[in-house]
Design an enzyme around this catalytic site. Structure first.
Site, short mmCIF file in Angstrom:
data_model
loop_
_atom_site.label_atom_id
_atom_site.label_comp_id
_atom_site.label_asym_id
_atom_site.label_seq_id
_atom_site.Cartn_x
_atom_site.Cartn_y
_atom_site.Cartn_z
N HIS A 173 47.28 30.57 46.12
CA HIS A 173 45.99 30.43 46.50
C HIS A 173 45.59 29.30 47.19
CE1 HIS A 173 44.49 33.28 42.77
NE2 HIS A 173 45.47 33.91 43.64
N ARG A 257 37.77 31.18 44.13
CA ARG A 257 39.11 31.59 43.56
C ARG A 257 40.17 31.44 44.99
NH1 ARG A 257 42.30 36.03 42.60
NH2 ARG A 257 43.71 35.72 40.51
N ASP A 302 28.04 39.48 34.82
CA ASP A 302 27.65 40.96 34.17
C ASP A 302 28.69 41.21 33.00
OD1 ASP A 302 30.21 41.71 35.60
OD2 ASP A 302 29.18 42.92 36.86
#
Length: 603
Positions: A173, A257, A302
């Protein structure tokens, strides 16, 4: 034990830019427009960035090839502008990454400059505190952004000038997209370094941590992970950068991210694409000082199929003795639902893809290589496209999003103001490839796609494959006309994996490396195994996975997929054998689908 996919939906945050579209796995259609396919060039060493230059050439970085080249899109002829020996690329997400061209390149204004970002070994800066193992290739690995001067007469780049050095780098990442902004500044993306998962599970995600004044004064950029950066052309901090928590730094946005795509629209809107965990790849609009929620929130707030677990804070047993699972959080690991995050955040304008609570992420098709079956598609880049009379009809204002896992380009239609996704998402060019970046020809009729040279992708015939159709190539898709939408098949069933059933509820039920059926295993002392595991986790796990099956770039070294596709395999306990040759460890295997032998490399 708490199930990751058993959290009830409670609330959603209000978006700060425009309405959000939560795309489900079956909410797109296969596009009907017709294109002809051709290959521009083959044999590239993992092209990362392609951008059309003012000279009509495709300027390209090769992540592991360490080269910046100008490639003729008509003939495929490659002109190497520079090879940068300083680059270090020990893993699957480092090396030569982002590239940005000064908009006045070749215009005689004295701004014949090209900007590049890459990872390198910085002996002077010293060890990365998160990599104490001196034998690891990441022990002193950092990222820098440099300015290069272009000689139009001979087509070469030279005279590198460091703009900023000592940026974080990791085995996972790194993100690494670099763009020249309309405000005459540089924008760069830095990922969360893959912490809190896999081999990096005991390292905290610091995407929400903001830099301190002391860190900025000392040029200590440890808190830049999980951020987008905005720099002046000399590497300094722009005066109008946001002040966050009382400190002004290079940080433009935070809470990210793995943001591998950024692109500007004609009105200056900055679009971004970001990898989600198992669901919720994101399409965002970046706004100065914005918080995008990660790791507390994936996609929209959510409470669907995600909650944040702080594995590094595990107690009794501690993290190092806790088995990491993608599917269940032990009671010993602190965790909380998305709804617990009440800080202001910017919602994505679209997610790809969101699933309901209870989705089953373990699907037999992928034979233990579960991440290929997850709803996320791994968006690697983004390109703004605006149509017109002489361009592709119907694509008036769209975003082109290439993906890794499903070898496709998704076309996301924007509203009139370009501030929201409005309409049906279409999918094009599905092949057995990992698409890394996209560029568009000057006339708007041809879409160029760069592909990874190695790795795993979804197989168009079902399941997964490591036999890529166009490894290390640039492919051209040229518009040839309109098709019949009624004749277009429904979305590929491979994108509808997972069901609204109870997901795996115990860590012991999660897929694991099948060592029991691997044949007679060699004998090693506990000390040898411990030492070998340390070397494997540092050098090989990012490619092959810390369980030998949860890999991304290299093929799995155990499990059903491995047994069915590889001949000449050896026992799956590779750790001690990695010690003598570190990350250059090689295993001689041959997939049945390949006609010639091809060594596998952790590198």
């Amino acid at each position: 034990m708490k199930n990751l996919t058993s959290i009830c939906a409670l609330l959603a945050c209000t978006a700060l830019v425009g309405p959000s579209v939560a795309q489900s796995p079956d909410s797109y259609v296969t596009g009907a427009k017709q294109f002809t396919q051709s290959v521009i060039i083959t044999g590239l060493a993992n092209p990362w960035e392609i951008t059309l230059g003012p000279d009509g050439m495709l300027w390209t970085t090769e992540r592991t090839g360490k080269r910046i080249s100008r490639i003729d899109p008509t003939t495929g002829e490659q002109h190497v502008a520079i090879t940068i020996d300083e680059i270090s690329a020990p893993g699957g997400q480092d090396g030569l990454m982002g590239l940005a061209l000064h908009p006045e390149l070749g215009q005689g204004t004295g701004n014949d400059h090209v900007y590049a970002a890459y990872s390198y070994v910085d002996q002077e800066k010293g060890a990365d505190p998160q990599v104490p193992d001196a034998s690891s290739p990441y022990h002193m690995l950092y990222t820098k952004i440099v300015r290069l001067s272009y000689n139009e007469a001979d087509g070469t780049l030279s005279d590198p000038v460091d703009l900023i050095t000592g940026l974080p780098a990791s085995n996972d990442h790194n993100s690494g997209r670099l763009k020249f902004g309309p405000d005459n500044t540089l924008y760069y993306t830095l990922g969360d370094q893959g912490n809190n998962q896999g081999a990096n599970v005991c390292l905290p995600i610091e995407a929400q941590r903001l830099p301190t004044a002391d860190e900025i004064a000392a040029k200590d950029y440890v808190a830049y992970v999980g951020k987008s950066l905005r720099l002046n052309l000399d590497g300094s901090i722009p005066e109008d950068n946001p002040e966050l928590d009382g400190v002004q730094s290079h940080v433009f946005t935070y809470g990210h991210r793995n943001m591998q795509g950024i692109a500007f629209g004609p009105d200056g809107t900055l679009y971004a694409t970001e990898h989600g965990p198992k669901t919720d790849d994101e399409v965002n609009i970046l706004t100065s000082g914005g918080n995008y929620g990660w790791p507390n929130v994936a996609g929209l707030n959510d409470d669907k199929a995600y909650e944040h677990a702080n594995w590094e804070l595990a107690a009794d047993p501690p993290c190092a003795e806790t088995t990491f699972s993608e599917y269940a959080i032990p009671d010993t690991v602190p965790h909380e639902p998305e709804a617990a995050f009440t800080e202001p955040m910017v919602d994505p304008i679209a997610t790809m893809f969101t699933v309901d609570t209870g989705w089953n992420f373990v699907v037999p098709d992928c034979k233990g290589i579960d991440f290929i079956c997850w709803p996320t598609v791994g968006i690697t880049s983004v390109e703004y496209y605006q149509g017109g009379d002489d361009r592709i009809p119907g694509w008036d204002k769209v975003l082109l999003a290439p993906t890794l896992k499903r070898g496709s380009i998704y076309v996301l239609p924007l509203d009139e103001n370009g501030q929201a996704v409005d309409g049906t998402v279409e999918r094009y060019f599905q092949t057995n490839n990992r698409y890394r970046d996209v560029a568009v020809s000057a006339d708007g009729k041809t879409i160029y796609i760069a592909t990874d040279a190695t790795g795993l992708a979804e197989n168009t015939e079902g399941g997964t494959t490591s036999d890529l159709a166009n490894p290390g190539e640039i492919i051209a898709y040229t518009y040839s006309g309109e098709g019949d939408p009624s004749a277009v098949p429904p979305p590929n069933e491979q994108s509808l994996r997972g069901q609204d059933e109870a997901a795996v509820t115990e860590a012991d039920d999660a897929p694991a490396a099948d060592a029991a059926t691997a044949g007679d295993l060699p004998s090693f002392t506990d000390a040898q195994v411990a030492s070998g595991k340390t070397a494997f986790d540092a050098n090989c796990a990012v490619c092959h996975g810390d369980t030998l099956t949860n890999n991304t770039y290299g093929p799995p070294l155990a499990g059903e997929f491995f047994h069915e596709n590889w001949e000449g395999w050896r026992p799956p306990i590779w750790w001690p054998r990695c010690i003598p040759c570190r990350h250059r460890h090689r295993i001689r295997c041959r997939p049945r689908s390949m006609r010639t032998w091809r060594p596998i490399s952790c590198r």
